[in-house]
Motif scaffolding. Structure first.
Motif, PDB file in Angstrom:
ATOM      1  N   GLY A  86      -2.745  -0.096   6.797  1.00 53.02           N
ATOM      2  CA  GLY A  86      -2.526  -1.101   7.834  1.00 53.02           C
ATOM      3  C   GLY A  86      -1.242  -0.892   8.602  1.00 53.02           C
ATOM      4  N   LEU A  87      -0.995  -1.833   9.508  1.00 56.87           N
ATOM      5  CA  LEU A  87       0.213  -1.831  10.326  1.00 56.87           C
ATOM      6  C   LEU A  87       1.038  -3.077  10.030  1.00 56.87           C
ATOM      7  CD1 LEU A  87      -1.133  -0.722  13.837  1.00 56.87           C
ATOM      8  CD2 LEU A  87      -0.233   0.726  11.986  1.00 56.87           C
ATOM      9  N   ILE A  96      -3.989  -5.265  17.268  1.00 52.88           N
ATOM     10  CA  ILE A  96      -5.414  -4.948  17.122  1.00 52.88           C
ATOM     11  C   ILE A  96      -5.809  -3.827  18.072  1.00 52.88           C
ATOM     12  CG2 ILE A  96      -7.766  -5.821  17.441  1.00 52.88           C
ATOM     13  CD1 ILE A  96      -6.477  -6.794  14.874  1.00 52.88           C
ATOM     14  N   ALA A  97      -5.251  -3.839  19.263  1.00 50.38           N
ATOM     15  CA  ALA A  97      -5.521  -2.750  20.207  1.00 50.38           C
ATOM     16  C   ALA A  97      -5.059  -1.417  19.628  1.00 50.38           C
ATOM     17  CB  ALA A  97      -4.827  -3.029  21.538  1.00 50.38           C
ATOM     18  N   GLN A  98      -3.900  -1.422  18.975  1.00 48.56           N
ATOM     19  CA  GLN A  98      -3.399  -0.182  18.368  1.00 48.56           C
ATOM     20  C   GLN A  98      -4.284   0.254  17.203  1.00 48.56           C
ATOM     21  OE1 GLN A  98      -1.095   1.735  19.439  1.00 48.56           O
ATOM     22  NE2 GLN A  98      -0.773   3.137  17.718  1.00 48.56           N
ATOM     23  N   MET A  99      -4.721  -0.688  16.385  1.00 45.53           N
ATOM     24  CA  MET A  99      -5.588  -0.354  15.258  1.00 45.53           C
ATOM     25  C   MET A  99      -6.926   0.208  15.749  1.00 45.53           C
ATOM     26  SD  MET A  99      -4.603  -3.689  12.924  1.00 45.53           S
ATOM     27  CE  MET A  99      -5.342  -3.233  11.355  1.00 45.53           C
ATOM     28  N   ALA A 100      -7.434  -0.360  16.838  1.00 43.15           N
ATOM     29  CA  ALA A 100      -8.681   0.147  17.410  1.00 43.15           C
ATOM     30  C   ALA A 100      -8.496   1.565  17.946  1.00 43.15           C
ATOM     31  CB  ALA A 100      -9.165  -0.783  18.517  1.00 43.15           C
ATOM     32  N   GLN A 101      -7.339   1.829  18.542  1.00 40.51           N
ATOM     33  CA  GLN A 101      -7.069   3.175  19.055  1.00 40.51           C
ATOM     34  C   GLN A 101      -6.954   4.180  17.911  1.00 40.51           C
ATOM     35  OE1 GLN A 101      -7.083   3.823  22.431  1.00 40.51           O
ATOM     36  NE2 GLN A 101      -7.165   5.954  21.714  1.00 40.51           N
ATOM     37  N   ILE A 102      -6.381   3.754  16.799  1.00 39.59           N
ATOM     38  CA  ILE A 102      -6.285   4.641  15.631  1.00 39.59           C
ATOM     39  C   ILE A 102      -7.680   5.013  15.132  1.00 39.59           C
ATOM     40  CG2 ILE A 102      -5.578   4.697  13.187  1.00 39.59           C
ATOM     41  CD1 ILE A 102      -3.122   3.014  14.068  1.00 39.59           C
ATOM     42  N   ARG A 103      -8.592   4.056  15.163  1.00 37.51           N
ATOM     43  CA  ARG A 103      -9.967   4.360  14.762  1.00 37.51           C
ATOM     44  C   ARG A 103     -10.574   5.413  15.699  1.00 37.51           C
ATOM     45  NH1 ARG A 103     -14.504  -0.267  15.045  1.00 37.51           N
ATOM     46  NH2 ARG A 103     -13.753  -0.188  17.209  1.00 37.51           N
ATOM     47  N   ILE A 104     -10.327   5.249  16.990  1.00 39.15           N
ATOM     48  CA  ILE A 104     -10.877   6.207  17.966  1.00 39.15           C
ATOM     49  C   ILE A 104     -10.259   7.597  17.765  1.00 39.15           C
ATOM     50  CG2 ILE A 104     -10.967   6.791  20.420  1.00 39.15           C
ATOM     51  CD1 ILE A 104     -11.077   3.749  20.968  1.00 39.15           C
ATOM     52  N   ASP A 105      -8.939   7.650  17.595  1.00 35.61           N
ATOM     53  CA  ASP A 105      -8.230   8.925  17.526  1.00 35.61           C
ATOM     54  C   ASP A 105      -8.408   9.642  16.199  1.00 35.61           C
ATOM     55  OD1 ASP A 105      -7.320   8.416  20.083  1.00 35.61           O
ATOM     56  OD2 ASP A 105      -5.342   7.695  19.429  1.00 35.61           O
ATOM     57  N   GLU A 152      -5.518  -3.909   7.031  1.00 32.35           N
ATOM     58  CA  GLU A 152      -4.468  -4.911   6.855  1.00 32.35           C
ATOM     59  C   GLU A 152      -3.569  -4.964   8.087  1.00 32.35           C
ATOM     60  OE1 GLU A 152      -2.250  -4.875   3.256  1.00 32.35           O
ATOM     61  OE2 GLU A 152      -4.007  -4.488   1.986  1.00 32.35           O
ATOM     62  N   LEU A 153      -3.225  -6.185   8.472  1.00 32.30           N
ATOM     63  CA  LEU A 153      -2.267  -6.410   9.560  1.00 32.30           C
ATOM     64  C   LEU A 153      -1.215  -7.394   9.055  1.00 32.30           C
ATOM     65  CD1 LEU A 153      -1.155  -6.215  12.396  1.00 32.30           C
ATOM     66  CD2 LEU A 153      -2.852  -7.907  13.130  1.00 32.30           C
ATOM     67  N   ASN A 154       0.000  -6.896   8.901  1.00 28.23           N
ATOM     68  CA  ASN A 154       1.118  -7.711   8.439  1.00 28.23           C
ATOM     69  C   ASN A 154       1.925  -8.140   9.650  1.00 28.23           C
ATOM     70  OD1 ASN A 154       3.641  -8.610   7.384  1.00 28.23           O
ATOM     71  ND2 ASN A 154       3.271  -7.469   5.497  1.00 28.23           N
ATOM     72  N   LEU A 155       1.978  -9.460   9.886  1.00 33.17           N
ATOM     73  CA  LEU A 155       2.657 -10.002  11.065  1.00 33.17           C
ATOM     74  C   LEU A 155       4.073 -10.483  10.766  1.00 33.17           C
ATOM     75  CD1 LEU A 155      -0.369 -11.939  12.584  1.00 33.17           C
ATOM     76  CD2 LEU A 155       0.684  -9.861  13.503  1.00 33.17           C
ATOM     77  N   GLY A 156       4.599 -10.154   9.589  1.00 36.09           N
ATOM     78  CA  GLY A 156       5.977 -10.502   9.266  1.00 36.09           C
ATOM     79  C   GLY A 156       6.190 -11.997   9.150  1.00 36.09           C
ATOM     80  N   GLY A 157       7.434 -12.396   9.323  1.00 35.93           N
ATOM     81  CA  GLY A 157       7.783 -13.809   9.201  1.00 35.93           C
ATOM     82  C   GLY A 157       8.554 -14.286  10.409  1.00 35.93           C
TER      83      GLY A 157
END
Length: 447
Positions: A216-217, A239-248, A255-260
Motif C-alpha cells: 500500500g501507500l 487512489i489515482a496513484q494506486m490505479a496508475q500503479i496497477r496499470i504500470d 492498503e491506504l494509510n492516511l496518517g493522522g
C-alpha cells in the motif's frame, strides 16, 4: 468563610471555570472548590508527587480509542506513539483494539516491552538507521513505511524473508489551517512527492526487490488539521496513484494509510476535527475515486496520536512568584516551563490555564504564565486571565498536555523531567517517576 459558602446558589450563576472542550471528560470541581480529574484533586497530585507533574486520565484516553473504533468500524486505527508512549499507554491502546505506529528503535522497544503484538506495529521514520531497520526486521513488525531510496536498498539487503512495506507519498496538499503544521506539501523531508514521477520511481524500485512486499501507500497531511475536505483531496490523489500503479506494474495495492494530524481544541473556541464528518467524507471520497478509476476499495488506516492522548492530559505547576512590571506585564512564574512544554516556544502553541487548588472570587487579571528557565521566551501562556489574588504556593493546571509534552521534554538547565501520574476511579499511580539530579549525574562518565 467565602461568599460561595454563604450563598451557594451563586455557584450555578457563575461562568464555568472549565471548558468541557478542552479538559478531560472526567474533570469536575469538588466540595472544596478544587479541580479534580477522574475523582482525584489536582492539588493532591501536586502535594503527593510534586510539581510540575503530568496527569493522565486513563479512562479518557481509552474512551477516545473506542470512539475511533466506533466511528471508523472498517478502518484500522493505529495510535501514533510519538504523541505519548509509555508501557501503560501502549497497553491501554492495544487493549482497546488499536494498532501502534512507532518511529524509532526506542519507541519500538517500549511497545515490545509492553507485550504489543509486533504484527500490529507500523515502523515509521524519514531517516531510519541501519540499527533501527534491523530492530524492526528482527521484531517482525507488521509494516515498514519506506521513506527514502537509501532505505529501499538497505532494507532489502538485510532481509531473509518477505517484509510488508508501504511507500510514503507526499500528495502536494497544503493543509495549513488553524495552527497546523503541513507535511503533505511537496517541499519537505517526508516521503516521495507525486510530482515529477518521484513516487513512481520509488514504487518501481520497491517492486524490483523480491523481499519487499509492497502492499500500500502512506501519506500524512500535517498536524492540527480541522477541515475534512483536505482528506477528500488526499483520497482522490492517492487512489489515482494506486490505479496508475496497477496499470504500470500490474500490482493491486490493498492498503491506504492516511496518517493522522486530527486537530483538537487547546483553548476555548478552538476548532477541532469532527470525526463523524471525517468518516462520511472518507466514505464518499473512496466510493467516488474507486468508481472513477475502477479500483477495488483499499483498507484504510488512520494514525491519530494527539486526538487520542492530548485532551487526556493535564499538567500541574506551583506558583513560585508573581511579578508586576510597572508599565508592563504581570508575570506569574511557575516551577516548570519549556523543559516540560516546549510547544509554546517551538510552535507558538496556546493553552488554557486555571487555578486548581481553590476558587477565587477576586477580579481577574491578564497575566503571562512564565517558566523557570533562563530564556526570555520561556512562557507557557501569554495574556490569559487568572485571579488577581494569585500567590506563591497556588497550584495552576494546564489542560491539553497529554500529547507532545512528555515526548518532547528535555533536561534544560539540568532540570529533571516530570513524572506521569495516571488517574482513574479516584486513585492515582505513577507511570513514569520524576527524573532526579542523581539520574542526570549518573550519565557522567568522567570528571
Amino acid at each position: 468563610m467565602t461568599l460561595l459558602e454563604i450563598f451557594p446558589s451563586l455557584r450555578s450563576a457563575m461562568t464555568p471555570r472549565l471548558d468541557p472542550a478542552v479538559w478531560p471528560a472526567s474533570t469536575h470541581v469538588d466540595d472544596h472548590d478544587r479541580i479534580t480529574v477522574a475523582g482525584v484533586a489536582l492539588a493532591d497530585i501536586a502535594d503527593q508527587y510534586g510539581t510540575p507533574s503530568y496527569v493522565l486520565d486513563e479512562l479518557d484516553l481509552r474512551h477516545r480509542c473506542r470512539t475511533y473504533r466506533e466511528v471508523f468500524p472498517e478502518a484500522e486505527i493505529a495510535y501514533a506513539g510519538k504523541a505519548l508512549l509509555t508501557r501503560a499507554v501502549a497497553t491501554w491502546v492495544t487493549e482497546e483494539g488499536l494498532s501502534l505506529d512507532v518511529c524509532s528503535a526506542g519507541e519500538l522497544a517500549i511497545a515490545l516491552s509492553a507485550g504489543v503484538n509486533p504484527r500490529r506495529i507500523i515502523m515509521h521514520g524519514n531517516a531510519k538507521t541501519p540499527a533501527e531497520l534491523s530492530a524492526a526486521r528482527d521484531a517482525g513488525v507488521g509494516r515498514i513505511v519506506i521513506d527514502s531510496h537509501a532505505e529501499i536498498t538497505l532494507l532489502a539487503a538485510t532481509l531473509t524473508r518477505r517484509q510488508n512495506v508501504l511507500v510514503r507519498v507526499t500528495p502536494g496538499i497544503d493543509a495549513h489551517t488553524h495552527r497546523a503544521v503541513a507535511t503533505g506539501v511537496t517541499d519537505q523531508k517526508f516521503g516521495f512527492p507525486l510530482e515529477h514521477g518521484q513516487a513512481d520511481e520509488a514504487v518501481r524500485r520497491v517492486l524490483g526487490q523480491p523481499r519487499l512486499n509492497l502492499i500500500g501507500l502512506h501519506c500524512h497531511l500535517g498536524s492540527q488539521i480541522t477541515e475534512v475536505e483536505h482528506f477528500r483531496t488526499a483520497v482522490d490523489r492517492m487512489i489515482a496513484q494506486m490505479a496508475q500503479i496497477r496499470i504500470d506494474h500490474g500490482t493491486i495495492l490493498t492498503e491506504l494509510n492516511l496518517g493522522g494530524g486530527h486537530g483538537i481544541s487547546y483553548v476555548c473556541g478552538d476548532p477541532q476535527l469532527d470525526l463523524s464528518s471525517l468518516a462520511a467524507t472518507l466514505d464518499d471520497a473512496l466510493d467516488d475515486a474507486c468508481a472513477r478509476h475502477r479500483f477495488p476499495r483499499p483498507r484504510i488506516t488512520l494514525e491519530p496520536g494527539r486526538a487520542v492522548a492530548g485532551r487526556a492530559g493535564v499538567t500541574v505547576y506551583r506558583v513560585v512568584s508573581v511579578k508586576h512590571v510597572t508599565g508592563g506585564r504581570t508575570f506569574v512564574c511557575v516551577d516548570g516551563g519549556m523543559s516540560d512544554n516546549p510547544r509554546v516556544a517551538l510552535y507558538g502553541a496556546h493553552y488554557s490555564v486555571a487555578l486548581a487548588n481553590r476558587h477565587s472570587i477576586a477580579a481577574p487579571a491578564v497575566v503571562t504564565v512564565a517558566g523557570r528557565h533562563c530564556e526570555a521566551g520561556d512562557e507557557l501562556a501569554v495574556d490569559v486571565q487568572l485571579p488577581s489574588d494569585l500567590h506563591p504556593g497556588d497550584v495552576l493546571a494546564v489542560p491539553g498536555t497529554g500529547a507532545y509534552h512528555h515526548s518532547l521534554a528535555s533536561t534544560y538547565n539540568a532540570v529533571g523531567r516530570p513524572p506521569i501520574v495516571a488517574v482513574r476511579d479516584g486513585r492515582s499511580r505513577e507511570l513514569i517517576r520524576r527524573e532526579t539530579v542523581e539520574d542526570l549525574l549518573r550519565r557522567e562518565v568522567s570528571g
